[in-house]
Scaffold this active site. Structure first.
Site, mmCIF file in Angstrom:
data_model
loop_
_atom_site.group_PDB
_atom_site.id
_atom_site.type_symbol
_atom_site.label_atom_id
_atom_site.label_comp_id
_atom_site.label_asym_id
_atom_site.label_seq_id
_atom_site.Cartn_x
_atom_site.Cartn_y
_atom_site.Cartn_z
ATOM 1 C CB CYS A 211 -0.904 0.012 1.232
ATOM 2 S SG CYS A 211 -1.910 -1.483 1.412
ATOM 3 N NE ARG B 272 -6.819 -3.517 2.032
ATOM 4 C CZ ARG B 272 -7.783 -4.372 2.293
ATOM 5 N NH1 ARG B 272 -9.026 -4.035 2.069
ATOM 6 N NH2 ARG B 272 -7.520 -5.572 2.786
ATOM 7 C CB VAL C 138 -2.409 -8.823 -0.537
ATOM 8 C CG1 VAL C 138 -1.756 -10.198 -0.522
ATOM 9 C CG2 VAL C 138 -1.754 -7.947 -1.600
ATOM 10 N N GLY D 270 2.488 -2.973 4.215
ATOM 11 C CA GLY D 270 3.357 -4.109 4.480
ATOM 12 C C GLY D 270 2.633 -5.432 4.551
ATOM 13 C CD GLU D 271 1.032 -8.621 2.742
ATOM 14 O OE1 GLU D 271 0.556 -9.346 3.638
ATOM 15 O OE2 GLU D 271 0.340 -8.082 1.858
#
Length: 614
Positions: free
Chosen positions: A2, A50, A53, A78-79
């Protein structure tokens, strides 16, 4: 992934500046094509774009959670790869969740543990959390610096964002560069000193750091750093540990609610991730993995092996794809489009970058996005395991400056004498190199050779790798493609950092330890293939077109480069045979043609951003 942005001001009423926040958010549209959101009060404004995912419905941002009457608002890029574990810990403490997304888990983790939450995270992230009750902003960036985060202070305002262009969309931030910024662009570039935002008074939150900003000022803390300690495990145990870490990391990073693929060059690193991903897909019944490689039209006609690029990638990518049964897509780029993309790629990066190495990735990501939203890439294995020439070549190991740019003195004549006097280029590079060496965590009792290799690794991890991570982030997010980099898992980086060079360099081979760790996973010919870097075009037509365009710029009185560069010297270089020398001036791939491509990017960047030199 994002895009995030925010603005704190202790005097202005930000609810009257919503149009400026909207402009800042709009600069991040490519990073987040699926949705946007804003949160604004008199003192704080947060924005978000955004890319969905995980949990497209439940992950809208900025996200708000309460603890009693206390309100917390997050904007996050992030993830989080250990979301299940963190979520379970929080549920055990009585928290409940309304979504499956990692955003909510991260926000609740902060509510529960405060700034110490970052020490529990395994992921790639940059985020801001506003505590409304305490009028306090918390910013954090992942340990390795995969996700970007810039900030600046202007009077009573504090402004942050994922990209430099986001800050520049606020009229309080002017596109000004001083002597230090010039030195970054023309002597350090396309690398960048950690923490340096190039534009005057613009900074980057360094990897592994967090910040608290409130009415008392700002407090920055480093929550992660490399630590040197003896490595007592034998080679067999070490390679087994590396193998297990890599398998676990790949499995964690394959989680996605949208199509996922791998970038497959045919080299060791991308082939390893492709193998692990393909095997995981097969076990999970997800069908065949899609893989993507990039090359150039007619490159086979012009390729000439050299010590920096010993063989072409194409045959090996095909070999790996067939071995693991992937659906392979070979993207072919043509010279005119590669050259034409230099300018837009510079604007995507917000700075002149790695020339055609950037633009090829830019075009490559554009094509990948047509079939996937998430990709795994082998980036950073070279820095972690020792894959570059400067880990092997004595003249580069013994260089008294950054080994990927071992002759900074060749850049100095490119600058006008008055600019040389202004920025003191040799002294600037020497100081930045000295600063970097002063940070190296030493291991007492280490012999001189091992100590020097530790320095080379530290320089590569903290000064060269960020350049590639910047490139990967900006070129992929220009098309809303999320690229994950499993070799940047901090557990791998931490562990391998202390493995002795003799093990990393097993069999006197670059990344020897990694090769042994992957035995039985990859075919032998791929496993022991000589390293070849990211492919570049060898077509002489590319050199011709970039030199021609660069000369037109150098002959243009309106070019901002006129006041900075020694035009006659550069014209003289343009008349030489740029293919005669295989020695790059930056990294492994930036030689003569890339110098003139870099000038094209620098000129366009200065014009488009209306850069003012102070």
């Amino acid at each position: 992934m994002c895009g995030i942005t925010g603005w704190i001001d202790w005097q202005e009423n930000l609810t009257e500046r919503s149009h400026i926040l909207s402009a800042m958010i709009e600069t991040l549209a490519a990073r987040g094509p699926d949705a946007q959101g804003a949160y604004i009060t008199p003192r704080a404004a947060l924005g978000h774009r955004r890319l969905s995912v995980i949990d497209p419905v439940g992950g809208a941002q900025p996200m708000i959670r309460f603890r009693g009457d206390q309100k917390f608002i997050i904007t996050y890029n992030g993830e989080l790869y250990n979301t299940p574990e963190i979520k379970q810990q929080l549920e055990d403490r009585g928290h409940t969740f309304s979504s499956r997304c990692d955003t909510e888990v991260l926000l609740v983790a902060f509510i529960e543990w405060g700034p110490a939450c970052v020490e529990r995270f395994n992921g790639i992230y940059a985020f801001g959390i506003w505590d409304e009750a305490n009028q306090s902003l918390f910013l954090a960036r992942d340990r390795i610096g995969v996700k970007p985060l810039f900030y600046t202070e202007r009077g009573s305002s504090f402004i942050f964002g994922s990209e430099l262009k986001t800050l520049l969309a606020n009229p309080l931030v002017r596109p000004e560069i001083d002597a230090e910024g010039l030195a970054e662009v023309f002597m350090i570039g396309p690398a960048r000193t950690p923490g340096h935002g190039v534009f005057r008074d613009v900074k980057e939150l360094k990897p592994g750091h967090y910040m608290v900003y409130n009415r008392q000022g700002k407090f920055i803390k480093q929550y992660w750093k490399l630590e040197s300690m003896p490595h007592f495990e034998d080679f067999e145990t070490t390679r087994t540990t590396v193998r297990e870490l890599l398998i676990d990391t790949a499995e964690r990073q394959l989680v996605s609610d949208v199509p996922i693929c791998t970038l497959l060059s045919g080299g060791l690193d991308s082939s390893a991730l492709t193998a692990l991903a393909a095997l995981s897909h097969r076990r999970s019944g997800l069908g065949s993995l899609h893989t993507y490689s990039v090359d150039y039209i007619d490159n086979d006609l012009y390729f000439k092996a050299n010590s920096f690029q010993p063989n072409p990638d194409g045959p090996y990518a095909k070999r790996v794809s067939e071995h693991f049964g992937t659906v392979h897509h070979n993207i072919l780029l043509d010279t005119p489009e590669l050259a034409a993309s230099l300018r837009p790629a510079a604007l995507v990066r917000d700075l002149p970058g790695m020339a055609d190495i950037d633009t090829s990735l830019y075009l490559f990501c554009r094509e990948i996005k047509k079939g996937a939203t998430v990709a795994l890439s082998g980036e950073c294995a070279d820095e972690v395991f020792g894959g570059y020439p400067w880990f092997q070549r004595e003249e580069m190991i013994n260089a008294t400056t950054f080994p990927w740019s071992p002759r900074p003195e060749i850049r100095i004549p490119w600058l006008k004498p008055e600019i040389q006097a202004k920025i003191k280029p040799a002294e600037y590079v020497a100081q930045r190199y000295s600063d970097a060496l002063a940070e190296v965590p030493r291991l007492p009792g280490e012999d001189a050779r091992s100590a020097r290799m530790r320095e080379i690794f530290y320089l590569s991890l903290t000064r060269f790798m960020p350049t590639l991570l910047d490139r990967k982030d900006r070129m992929s997010m220009a098309f809303g493609l999320e690229v994950r980099v499993p070799f940047c898992d901090h557990r791998i980086v931490d562990y391998v950092w202390n493995v002795p060079w003799s093990m990393k360099n097993a069999q006197n081979r670059e990344k020897g330890l990694l090769r042994y760790a992957l035995e039985g996973i990859l075919p032998e010919d791929v496993l022991w293939r000589k390293k070849s870097p990211y492919p570049k075009t060898h077509n002489p037509a590319y050199t011709k077109v970039v030199v021609s365009e660069a000369l037109a710029i150098l002959n243009d009185p309106a070019s901002p480069l006129q006041a900075l560069l020694d035009i006659d010297k550069l014209k003289e270089i343009a008349q030489t045979d740029l293919s005669a020398s295989n020695i790059p001036w930056f990294g492994q791939l930036m030689g003569g043609p890339q110098l003139f491509a870099y000038l094209i990017q620098a000129d366009h960047w200065m014009r488009e951003y209306k850069v003012q030199v102070l």
